[in-house]
Design an enzyme around this catalytic site. Structure first.
Site, PDB file in Angstrom:
ATOM      1  N   GLN A  46       5.839  -4.317   8.898  1.00 53.05           N
ATOM      2  CA  GLN A  46       6.572  -3.372  10.701  1.00 53.05           C
ATOM      3  C   GLN A  46       7.132  -2.537   9.562  1.00 53.05           C
ATOM      4  O   GLN A  46       6.040  -1.705   9.449  1.00 53.05           O
ATOM      5  CB  GLN A  46       8.293  -4.496  10.009  1.00 53.05           C
ATOM      6  CG  GLN A  46       8.456  -5.974  10.749  1.00 53.05           C
ATOM      7  CD  GLN A  46       7.891  -6.665   9.709  1.00 53.05           C
ATOM      8  OE1 GLN A  46       8.626  -7.162   8.808  1.00 53.05           O
ATOM      9  NE2 GLN A  46       7.070  -8.066  10.189  1.00 53.05           N
ATOM     10  N   LYS A  99      -0.500   0.794   8.551  1.00 50.38           N
ATOM     11  CA  LYS A  99      -0.475   0.357   7.139  1.00 50.38           C
ATOM     12  C   LYS A  99      -1.493  -0.869   6.349  1.00 50.38           C
ATOM     13  O   LYS A  99      -2.066  -0.499   5.745  1.00 50.38           O
ATOM     14  CB  LYS A  99       1.419  -0.457   7.020  1.00 50.38           C
ATOM     15  CG  LYS A  99       2.250   0.489   7.562  1.00 50.38           C
ATOM     16  CD  LYS A  99       3.541  -1.219   8.201  1.00 50.38           C
ATOM     17  CE  LYS A  99       2.917  -2.208   8.590  1.00 50.38           C
ATOM     18  NZ  LYS A  99       3.549  -2.268   9.905  1.00 50.38           N
ATOM     19  N   GLY A 133       0.870  -7.643  11.549  1.00 51.47           N
ATOM     20  CA  GLY A 133      -0.146  -8.272  11.605  1.00 51.47           C
ATOM     21  C   GLY A 133      -0.993  -6.847  11.507  1.00 51.47           C
ATOM     22  O   GLY A 133      -0.371  -5.624  12.077  1.00 51.47           O
ATOM     23  N   HIS A 134      -1.391  -7.359  10.838  1.00 46.18           N
ATOM     24  CA  HIS A 134      -2.207  -5.691   9.849  1.00 46.18           C
ATOM     25  C   HIS A 134      -3.539  -5.677   9.307  1.00 46.18           C
ATOM     26  O   HIS A 134      -4.062  -6.527   9.231  1.00 46.18           O
ATOM     27  CB  HIS A 134      -2.066  -5.578   7.988  1.00 46.18           C
ATOM     28  CG  HIS A 134      -0.478  -5.656   7.539  1.00 46.18           C
ATOM     29  ND1 HIS A 134      -0.063  -5.134   6.886  1.00 46.18           N
ATOM     30  CD2 HIS A 134       0.320  -5.425   9.032  1.00 46.18           C
ATOM     31  CE1 HIS A 134       1.148  -5.520   6.731  1.00 46.18           C
ATOM     32  NE2 HIS A 134       1.969  -4.699   8.565  1.00 46.18           N
ATOM     33  N   GLY A 180       6.592   0.225  13.105  1.00 49.17           N
ATOM     34  CA  GLY A 180       5.712  -1.120  13.075  1.00 49.17           C
ATOM     35  C   GLY A 180       4.159  -0.639  13.669  1.00 49.17           C
ATOM     36  O   GLY A 180       4.190  -0.409  14.754  1.00 49.17           O
ATOM     37  N   ASP A 181       3.263  -0.991  13.696  1.00 47.63           N
ATOM     38  CA  ASP A 181       1.656  -1.148  13.378  1.00 47.63           C
ATOM     39  C   ASP A 181       1.757   0.412  13.524  1.00 47.63           C
ATOM     40  O   ASP A 181       0.124   1.196  14.822  1.00 47.63           O
ATOM     41  CB  ASP A 181       1.745  -1.246  15.502  1.00 47.63           C
ATOM     42  CG  ASP A 181       2.160  -2.825  15.580  1.00 47.63           C
ATOM     43  OD1 ASP A 181       1.335  -3.740  14.311  1.00 47.63           O
ATOM     44  OD2 ASP A 181       2.614  -2.748  16.529  1.00 47.63           O
TER      45      ASP A 181
END
Ligand code: GDP
Ligand code: IMO
Ligand code: MG
Length: 435
Positions: A222, A16, A40-41, A12-13
């Site tokens: 994710q 994206k 959180g994007h 994740g992170d």
């Protein structure tokens, strides 16, 4: 016209949000297909920063229909405040569609998630505490509430009356807050009123767009190594971030996907507990964390930082059928010398080149590194591969060889335009941009 999936290849992170925003311009629709407000994007447009939890990262473009698919679990409080935030900042949210079939994260799911983590103590997963696991659990157990249920007071009451006694029993056993049917029904009915106009049969929306010949982008939350099936269970999330999840959670079939764009960063991070063979505990990791602002978007927790790991990369490319890659945050590695890439593990005295399915084996894995000379200069203003320092090019090429698929985009800063494009990249021809 086929669809493109954007999927995280690490924990994740990976960036994206930036990738989706960058590619979305040429599409008609962006669909989030799983996860919830654990995500959180971040999208950076000029000097504006948007942190999106549920709304797909294409929402900043006025021509895009933003779809929250059936595979997503929706906390209506988060969604409403996100829509309000976007409206206040001048973004049109009229085109945000939310699947009637997506499941609702109820306050008792959040309370159960948090109480359970507390009870687990040292064995906790380190969840984001957003009720993700309990909501997907109820969905599988057929006890969930779907977004469409918010529109029918009688159904709402019946569902909540059926499940609440068990939830309260469990919560009480963990000394956590309990809930009443009346307060939940009233709250949920208010959410329904507020969100009514956004609810839709999104599967048909997506299918109609594809049938019209429009391009659809599906955005995962994710990453592959947090996948319920493919990650290091139980240190995973409760959905399927992998590209296959885009089919079940977005309402498309496998043959409607023609590109799978994997997103990864030039090093690795992980939030929460679980095995992490290349984790950096020394100062060098702290330096990367500081320069890369590696703090959880949702919880503010410091992210664990590690060297780039090619072992799970090869696995992620395989299980997602990745066709090309966007490599983010290369700029953060300026000044790190040498750079290390994990190319294999040593497990119980044996060299292992494949990602182990056993979490216990992974916890015993020691990384086997290959070292690369670093580069000192900042690269945030570089816009072509040829202008990157030679050592940066070598590093990118080595990672690309491990992946076995082309790295077509390299990001050198959080802003939309801080992006290096290969001469060929997916979705370029379609927009008519000359190559
Ligand atoms: P996501 O969850 O995969 O969308 O990623 P996050 O938004 O949680 O974390 C990525 C962070 O890195 C965000 O703060 C982005 O603005 C930032 N970011 C993305 N790409 C780059 C890059 O190439 N360089 C730098 N310095 N930051 C980036
Ligand atoms: P984006 O979409 C990084 C992690 C949590 C925890 C595990 C389970 O921004 O990449 P959960 O709350 O899902 O039950 O927690 O998954 N996790 C994330 N880590 N980025 C995310 O989302 C994450 N969403 C969940 O830290 O280890
Ligand atoms: Mg994130």
């Amino acid at each position: 016209m086929p669809a493109t999936v954007i999927v995280g290849l690490q924990w994740g992170d990976e960036g994206k949000g930036k990738t989706t925003d960058f590619l979305a311009e040429q599409t008609a629709m962006v669909v989030r297909y799983q996860g919830g407000d654990n995500a959180g994007h971040t999208v950076v447009r000029g000097d504006e920063v948007f942190k999106l939890r549920l709304t797909p990262s294409g929402v900043l473009y006025p021509h895009i229909t933003s779809v929250i698919g059936n595979g997503v679990v929706v906390n209506p409080v988060t969604l409403i405040s996100e829509l309000d935030m976007l409206m206040e900042r001048g973004i049109d949210v009229g085109r945000v569609r939310v699947s009637r079939s997506s499941h609702v994260i109820m306050p008792y799911h959040v309370a159960l998630d948090r109480a359970n983590e507390e009870r687990l103590g040292g064995a906790a997963v380190g969840t984001t505490g957003r009720g993700i696991g309990p909501t997907y659990g109820d969905r599988a157990w057929r006890l969930g509430l779907r977004m469409e249920d918010l529109l029918d007071a009688a159904v709402l009451r019946e569902r909540i009356e059926r499940v609440l006694p068990d939830k309260n029993l469990l919560l009480r056993s963990m000394d956590a807050e309990t809930f009443t049917v009346e307060e939940l029904v009233a709250q949920a009915a208010r959410w329904g009123e507020r969100l009514r106009d956004h609810l839709d049969d999104t599967t048909w929306l997506v299918q109609a767009a594809l049938a019209r010949g429009q391009h659809v982008l599906l955005e995962g939350a994710q990453g592959t190594l947090l996948d319920l099936d493919h990650g290091s269970y139980p240190f995973v999330t409760s959905s399927n971030p992998v590209a296959g999840g885009a089919c079940t959670g977005g309402g498309i079939g496998p043959l409607q996907v023609d590109e799978v764009i994997g997103v990864m960063k030039a090093y690795s991070t992980r939030v929460g507990a679980g095995p992490y063979p290349t984790e950096l505990t020394e100062e060098i990791g702290a330096g990367i964390a500081q320069r890369g602002h590696e703090y959880g978007t949702v919880t503010g927790r410091p992210r664990r930082v590690g060297w780039f790991d090619a072992v799970p990369l090869r696995y992620a490319v395989a299980v997602n059928s990745v066709s090309s890659i966007m490599l983010n945050k290369l700029d953060i590695l300026s000044g790190v010398d040498p750079l290390r890439v994990c190319v294999a593990y040593e497990i119980d005295g044996r060299r292992v080149e494949t990602w182990p399915s056993s979490g216990a084996a992974l916890a015993r894995a020691r990384p086997v590194f290959e070292d690369f000379a670093g580069w000192m200069e900042p690269i945030n203003d570089v816009r072509s591969l040829a202008d990157l320092p030679e050592n940066a090019r070598r590093y990118v090429t080595a990672i690309e060889q491990h992946a076995g698929v082309p790295i077509v985009l390299v990001s050198v800063g959080p802003e939309r335009t801080q992006t290096i494009e290969r001469a060929w990249r997916p979705m370029r021809q379609r927009s008519g941009i000359p190559t």
